[in-house]
Design an enzyme around this catalytic site. Structure first.
Site, PDB file in Angstrom:
ATOM      1  N   PHE A 123      -3.739   5.494  -6.888  1.00  0.00           N
ATOM      2  CA  PHE A 123      -3.451   4.201  -5.935  1.00  0.00           C
ATOM      3  C   PHE A 123      -4.807   3.532  -5.390  1.00  0.00           C
ATOM      4  O   PHE A 123      -4.575   2.861  -4.368  1.00  0.00           O
ATOM      5  CB  PHE A 123      -2.475   4.524  -4.734  1.00  0.00           C
ATOM      6  CG  PHE A 123      -1.061   5.119  -4.902  1.00  0.00           C
ATOM      7  CD1 PHE A 123      -0.340   4.305  -5.619  1.00  0.00           C
ATOM      8  CD2 PHE A 123      -0.810   6.205  -4.561  1.00  0.00           C
ATOM      9  CE1 PHE A 123       0.863   4.798  -5.999  1.00  0.00           C
ATOM     10  CE2 PHE A 123       0.465   6.902  -4.976  1.00  0.00           C
ATOM     11  CZ  PHE A 123       1.266   5.857  -5.463  1.00  0.00           C
ATOM     12  N   GLY A 124      -5.878   3.657  -6.116  1.00  0.00           N
ATOM     13  CA  GLY A 124      -7.043   3.080  -5.857  1.00  0.00           C
ATOM     14  C   GLY A 124      -8.240   3.814  -5.605  1.00  0.00           C
ATOM     15  O   GLY A 124      -8.474   5.027  -6.534  1.00  0.00           O
ATOM     16  N   ASP A 174       2.802  16.041  -3.378  1.00  0.00           N
ATOM     17  CA  ASP A 174       1.675  16.059  -4.044  1.00  0.00           C
ATOM     18  C   ASP A 174       0.534  16.946  -3.945  1.00  0.00           C
ATOM     19  O   ASP A 174      -0.462  16.743  -3.789  1.00  0.00           O
ATOM     20  CB  ASP A 174       1.024  14.561  -4.108  1.00  0.00           C
ATOM     21  CG  ASP A 174       0.346  14.278  -5.500  1.00  0.00           C
ATOM     22  OD1 ASP A 174       0.422  15.100  -6.466  1.00  0.00           O
ATOM     23  OD2 ASP A 174      -0.549  13.444  -5.496  1.00  0.00           O
ATOM     24  N   VAL A 201     -11.724   5.588  -3.635  1.00  0.00           N
ATOM     25  CA  VAL A 201     -12.359   6.117  -2.153  1.00  0.00           C
ATOM     26  C   VAL A 201     -13.700   5.945  -1.931  1.00  0.00           C
ATOM     27  O   VAL A 201     -14.574   6.312  -2.773  1.00  0.00           O
ATOM     28  CB  VAL A 201     -11.872   7.758  -2.010  1.00  0.00           C
ATOM     29  CG1 VAL A 201     -12.373   7.892  -0.674  1.00  0.00           C
ATOM     30  CG2 VAL A 201     -10.422   7.970  -1.982  1.00  0.00           C
ATOM     31  N   ALA A 206     -14.430   8.743  -5.369  1.00  0.00           N
ATOM     32  CA  ALA A 206     -13.389   9.166  -6.084  1.00  0.00           C
ATOM     33  C   ALA A 206     -12.579   7.997  -6.701  1.00  0.00           C
ATOM     34  O   ALA A 206     -12.291   6.823  -5.652  1.00  0.00           O
ATOM     35  CB  ALA A 206     -12.305  10.103  -5.404  1.00  0.00           C
TER      36      ALA A 206
END
Length: 512
Positions: free
Chosen positions: A201-202, A321, A204, A197
């Site tokens: 923020f980055g 979130d 996985v 994914a």
């Protein structure tokens, strides 16, 4: 003139031979598995290494050292690890890991392995019984200086121009604060396998840590604050819960401009609830199980526990979130809450930290968040989570086949009303001014369980924040609805269709 050219040709020939060997020499490694009985493999022998054409092959060894007694764990082939490049000897450099790990290049180079700490500690070497040198060994050591030096220069230039290290060396001494202790931090090897994914923020990765699969969330250096915030939430006392993502370690990898920030957690192969609902229609019992375990996880996250299992005080935490993308599913569809990068803790006598109002995913923002009218108190943040939970419960119902009617393709909340990429202004118009919510289909209300669940959903996304249910109340209601529907016969179900009030739901007074 011919002599210099002959010497140059000889040097170039040895260079080519050395270069070729650097990537192709490792074809076989010493094999050993201490857990051979459990894993049903051979205990020891030789392993032929196989890999992709553009990947380099290595040998590795892992062992424990208890009071000077060396206990082998595993030996075998290892695939394309930057830390193994051009290492002819298998040398571990970690100071005091639980399991030592080294890797090298060359056939059977893992037969002998060494621990040589970088700080200059005592060297511990495991050496098999000596064998008589062969002609091949003598030739190899004769050509090694020229070929090795040439190969190093070529490889250094090539790597500089074409690639960065796929797996950097662990570097945690510059960490802004000590990560929570984890028994798995020292275990090696950890190898990234595939990206699962990408997010704000980055990305996985699915990775392998010894014999287990783990998830590695990689943050770029510019998102250090988010990595640090999520690590701090994971290190909060009492964060070990069956419905919260299991934390393993936080590390810095690489150096200088190549630094990456890693969060290592448990891996769940079914992925997020969003992904699962896209590809699967769920049954009534599956819906109830996901909804119940999801609300249980959020209820525990919201709860303030004065003394949690001897770990200390667990403060109330707001997720901020909450969405179906941040709910992961175990193999039995048990829900696990993830992604705490925006979460905030509420500790007595301490400010809650960064409580900027408009954070999270726009589509799941509560009306008070969209219009910027937030009361910066604990209960206000928990109620914002509950609005988002109402939307996620709606997503579950929309993909359930329990009702006698069609099951539509998966859609995000408000996707039917304002599309896949709504602007803030569009959401303000629809959610705040028109007070619209995702549509509840008529045929859902003809199923006794779904009808009662829709009442719960509407009380979660109520426009009045103070009227919303708590996560604990949702958990109670789902459990009660499931038992009431599953405990009835088909004749009773017919009578329940006309009235969804036969079961008394937990009252709103149990809300936050």
């Amino acid at each position: 003139m011919t002599a210099p050219w002959a010497a140059l040709a000889l040097l170039w020939g040895s260079l080519c031979v050395g270069s070729g060997r650097g990537e192709a020499e490792t074809r076989e490694c010493i094999y050993y598995n201490a857990n051979w009985e459990l894993e049903r493999t051979n205990q020891s022998g030789l392993e032929r290494c196989e890999g992709e054409q553009d990947k380099r092959l290595h040998c590795y060894a892992s062992w424990r050292n208890s009071s000077g007694t060396i206990e082998l764990v595993k030996k075998g082939c290892w695939l394309d690890d930057f830390n193994c490049y051009d290492r002819q000897e298998c040398v571990a450099t970690e100071e005091n890991p639980q399991v030592y790990f080294c890797c090298c290049e060359g056939n059977f180079c893992n037969e002998r392995f060494t621990h040589l700490p970088e700080a200059g500690g005592p060297e511990v070497t495991y050496e098999p019984p000596p064998t008589a040198p062969t002609l091949l060994t003598v030739l190899a050591y004769s050509l090694l200086p020229i070929g090795g030096l040439s190969l190093i220069v070529l490889l250094a230039f090539w790597m500089y121009r074409h690639r960065k290290p796929p797996y950097g060396h662990v570097d945690i001494h510059e960490d802004p604060g000590p990560p929570p202790p984890s028994p798995l931090v020292g275990l090696k090897p950890l190898q990234l396998l595939e990206i699962k994914a990408r997010g704000r923020f980055g990305c996985v990765w699915k990775a392998q840590l010894m014999n287990d699969f783990v998830a590695v969330k990689i943050f770029p250096l510019q998102d250090k604050q988010s990595w640090q915030s999520e690590r701090e939430i994971f290190s909060t006392p009492g964060m070990k819960h069956e419905n919260l993502l299991q934390f393993i370690a936080a590390e810095k990898r690489g150096s200088n401009l190549e630094v990456e920030l890693w969060l290592i957690t448990a891996f769940h192969d079914k992925g997020s609830l969003t992904d699962y609902l896209k590809g699967n229609i769920i049954t009534w019992n599956e819906l109830c199980h996901v909804a119940e375990t999801m609300s249980r996880g959020l209820s525990y996250l919201h709860e303030d526990v004065p003394w949690c299992r001897g770990e200390g005080h667990k403060p109330s935490i707001a997720h901020r979130d909450f969405k179906s993308k941040n709910v992961l599913l175990k193999s039995d569809l048990t829900a696990v809450l993830a992604d705490f990068g925006l979460a905030v803790r509420f500790e007595p006598g301490k400010p809650p930290g960064d409580t900027h109002g408009q954070v999270g995913t726009r589509r799941y923002m509560a009306p008070e968040v969209l219009e910027g009218a937030i009361n910066f108190q604990r209960n206000a943040f928990l109620r914002i989570d509950m609005y988002a939970m109402g939307l996620v419960l709606w997503e579950l119902v929309s993909r359930c086949k329990a009702a006698d009617g069609p099951v539509d393709e998966y859609m995000l909340p408000f996707e039917e009303e304002i599309g896949q990429h709504p602007s803030l202004e569009e959401l303000q118009e629809v959610v705040v001014h028109k007070k619209m919510r995702p549509a509840i289909k008529d045929h859902w209300l003809k199923h006794p369980g779904l009808a009662q669940l829709c009442v719960t959903i509407e009380e979660c996304w109520d426009h009045d924040a103070e009227a919303r249910l708590s996560a604990g109340c949702v958990e109670e209601r789902v459990s009660l609805i499931r038992r009431s529907v599953n405990g009835t016969t088909s004749d009773c179900l017919v009578s329940l269709v006309t009235s969804v009030t036969n079961v008394d739901l937990p009252p709103k007074e149990s809300s936050i």
